[in-house]
Scaffold this motif. Structure first.
Motif, mmCIF file in Angstrom:
data_model
loop_
_atom_site.group_PDB
_atom_site.id
_atom_site.type_symbol
_atom_site.label_atom_id
_atom_site.label_comp_id
_atom_site.label_asym_id
_atom_site.label_seq_id
_atom_site.Cartn_x
_atom_site.Cartn_y
_atom_site.Cartn_z
ATOM 1 N N SER A 156 17.840 -16.680 41.486
ATOM 2 C CA SER A 156 17.189 -17.508 42.493
ATOM 3 C C SER A 156 17.878 -18.867 42.537
ATOM 4 O O SER A 156 18.051 -19.514 41.497
ATOM 5 C CB SER A 156 15.702 -17.683 42.165
ATOM 6 O OG SER A 156 15.024 -16.445 42.218
ATOM 7 N N ILE A 157 18.267 -19.298 43.735
ATOM 8 C CA ILE A 157 19.053 -20.520 43.913
ATOM 9 C C ILE A 157 18.135 -21.666 44.317
ATOM 10 O O ILE A 157 17.261 -21.512 45.180
ATOM 11 C CB ILE A 157 20.147 -20.295 44.970
ATOM 12 C CG1 ILE A 157 21.021 -19.089 44.557
ATOM 13 C CG2 ILE A 157 21.010 -21.539 45.139
ATOM 14 C CD1 ILE A 157 21.985 -18.627 45.625
ATOM 15 N N THR A 158 18.324 -22.818 43.685
ATOM 16 C CA THR A 158 17.455 -23.971 43.896
ATOM 17 C C THR A 158 17.586 -24.510 45.319
ATOM 18 O O THR A 158 18.701 -24.836 45.755
ATOM 19 C CB THR A 158 17.803 -25.087 42.909
ATOM 20 O OG1 THR A 158 17.722 -24.570 41.572
ATOM 21 C CG2 THR A 158 16.860 -26.274 43.062
ATOM 22 N N PRO A 159 16.473 -24.627 46.050
ATOM 23 C CA PRO A 159 16.527 -25.216 47.395
ATOM 24 C C PRO A 159 17.077 -26.648 47.344
ATOM 25 O O PRO A 159 16.751 -27.415 46.437
ATOM 26 C CB PRO A 159 15.058 -25.207 47.843
ATOM 27 C CG PRO A 159 14.410 -24.151 47.014
ATOM 28 C CD PRO A 159 15.111 -24.184 45.697
ATOM 29 N N SER A 161 20.030 -27.608 46.683
ATOM 30 C CA SER A 161 21.171 -27.790 45.785
ATOM 31 C C SER A 161 22.481 -27.607 46.535
ATOM 32 O O SER A 161 22.532 -27.033 47.623
ATOM 33 C CB SER A 161 21.101 -26.787 44.626
ATOM 34 O OG SER A 161 21.225 -25.454 45.106
ATOM 35 N N ARG A 164 23.166 -23.959 46.872
ATOM 36 C CA ARG A 164 22.445 -23.344 47.997
ATOM 37 C C ARG A 164 23.180 -23.624 49.311
ATOM 38 O O ARG A 164 23.298 -22.754 50.175
ATOM 39 C CB ARG A 164 21.007 -23.897 48.052
ATOM 40 C CG ARG A 164 20.207 -23.479 49.301
ATOM 41 C CD ARG A 164 20.057 -21.987 49.374
ATOM 42 N NE ARG A 164 19.298 -21.567 50.554
ATOM 43 C CZ ARG A 164 19.781 -21.460 51.785
ATOM 44 N NH1 ARG A 164 21.066 -21.753 52.014
ATOM 45 N NH2 ARG A 164 19.033 -21.043 52.774
ATOM 46 N N ASP A 170 19.091 -17.840 49.401
ATOM 47 C CA ASP A 170 18.111 -18.281 48.410
ATOM 48 C C ASP A 170 18.149 -17.450 47.139
ATOM 49 O O ASP A 170 17.690 -17.895 46.083
ATOM 50 C CB ASP A 170 16.691 -18.227 48.990
ATOM 51 C CG ASP A 170 16.524 -19.156 50.179
ATOM 52 O OD1 ASP A 170 17.043 -20.288 50.121
ATOM 53 O OD2 ASP A 170 15.872 -18.751 51.160
ATOM 54 N N LYS A 171 18.669 -16.234 47.251
ATOM 55 C CA LYS A 171 18.715 -15.334 46.093
ATOM 56 C C LYS A 171 19.945 -14.453 46.230
ATOM 57 O O LYS A 171 20.337 -14.096 47.342
ATOM 58 C CB LYS A 171 17.446 -14.477 46.017
ATOM 59 C CG LYS A 171 17.363 -13.586 44.794
ATOM 60 C CD LYS A 171 16.026 -12.861 44.723
ATOM 61 C CE LYS A 171 14.913 -13.794 44.295
ATOM 62 N NZ LYS A 171 13.659 -13.047 43.999
ATOM 63 N N SER A 192 21.161 -25.027 39.035
ATOM 64 C CA SER A 192 20.904 -24.735 40.448
ATOM 65 C C SER A 192 20.658 -23.258 40.707
ATOM 66 O O SER A 192 20.576 -22.831 41.858
ATOM 67 C CB SER A 192 22.075 -25.228 41.309
ATOM 68 O OG SER A 192 23.321 -24.788 40.812
ATOM 69 N N GLY A 193 20.500 -22.473 39.653
ATOM 70 C CA GLY A 193 20.167 -21.067 39.812
ATOM 71 C C GLY A 193 19.707 -20.469 38.495
ATOM 72 O O GLY A 193 20.328 -20.722 37.452
ATOM 73 N N LEU A 194 18.617 -19.705 38.536
ATOM 74 C CA LEU A 194 18.057 -19.100 37.327
ATOM 75 C C LEU A 194 17.914 -17.595 37.504
ATOM 76 O O LEU A 194 17.576 -17.113 38.597
ATOM 77 C CB LEU A 194 16.680 -19.682 37.005
ATOM 78 C CG LEU A 194 16.578 -21.187 36.745
ATOM 79 C CD1 LEU A 194 15.125 -21.563 36.484
ATOM 80 C CD2 LEU A 194 17.461 -21.615 35.582
#
Length: 258
Positions: A156-159, A161, A164, A170-171, A192-194
């Motif tokens: 999941s990518i941080t909005p 960032s 992004r 977003d994913k 910026s992504g988990l």
């Protein structure tokens, strides 16, 4: 004119009896840079670090690639597990390059080990081994038995960032070929992504023009997924911008001295 992208070499041996020491880089990194319009330049591990300066000032970007484990002594820890292969000279070279890139604001892309190395270069630390050091439910991150381009989990990518902005989603699905990972973030570094289990999979340094990194291996994915092509294209574009600014500066100096 295309920007020159430095790619630190790896050490190995060739020959029937492993008698020929060599420096090398995986073809996938080279062609990923080339496909985005950059010219990859392999940086050898030289005996005289001062001689690196003759090369560095000609580079427009730096790609810190994947590879062997980063030794815990680089982040002031003792090894608590039986590590995989490490290389003190490679750690020294790449930490020097990461510090140089940060100080000079050289566009930098870190991949797998390269992402971990960027984090360590700014005072961060790593999980020496996720399976033994991470507290909580954990995905399987060390999937070395699978093809290198096989995706196994999502990120999941941080909005808001930079990552992004670059990737435009977003994913994203990623391959996963690592057993070490970012633990404590270094100074100025932002996750910026988990992954679904909370492991940091993407990071960036907002105070620099372009310093992004991915824990996965996008060089194995870009030809099948255009999202990852955007990452390499953005990296090479940033390197081109750096090259243009350097050329403008040189032209101004030459005009002033004429």
């Amino acid at each position: 004119m295309r920007p020159l992208i430095g790619v630190p070499s790896r050490t190995g041996v060739r020959g029937e009896n492993a008698e020929k020491p060599v420096y090398y880089s995986n073809k996938s990194y080279i062609h990923a840079v080339e496909s985005a319009g950059g010219v990859p330049v392999i940086i050898p591990i030289m005996n005289d670090y001062e001689s690196l300066r003759s090369l560095l000032f000609r580079l427009d970007g730096l790609l810190l690639s994947g590879g062997i484990d980063v030794h815990p002594n680089t982040y002031k820890e003792e090894a608590t597990i039986d590590l995989s292969e490490t290389d003190a000279e490679l750690d020294k070279l790449e930490l020097s390059l990461a510090h140089w890139a940060w100080q000079e604001d050289i566009p930098t892309l870190g991949i797998c080990r390269g992402m971990q190395l960027m984090n360590v270069s700014l005072g961060g630390s790593l999980y020496q081994d996720l399976a033994t050091g991470y507290e909580g439910d954990l995905l399987k991150h060390a999937n070395w038995q699978l093809p290198r381009n096989e995706t196994v989990h999502s990120v999941s990518i941080t909005p808001g960032s930079r990552m992004r902005e670059v990737l435009g989603v977003d994913k994203i699905l990623v391959n996963s070929l690592h057993h070490q990972a970012v633990k404590n973030l270094g100074k100025g570094i932002v996750a910026s992504g988990l992954a679904e289990d909370g492991i940091v999979e993407l990071l960036e340094i907002p105070e620099r023009s372009f310093m992004l990194a991915a824990q996965c291996h996008p060089e194995e994915l870009y030809s099948d997924n255009p999202v990852w092509s955007r990452l390499f294209q953005a990296f090479v574009d940033a390197s081109s911008d750096k090259m243009g600014r350097q050329m403008d500066t040189l032209a101004s100096v030459m005009r002033a001295s004429a």
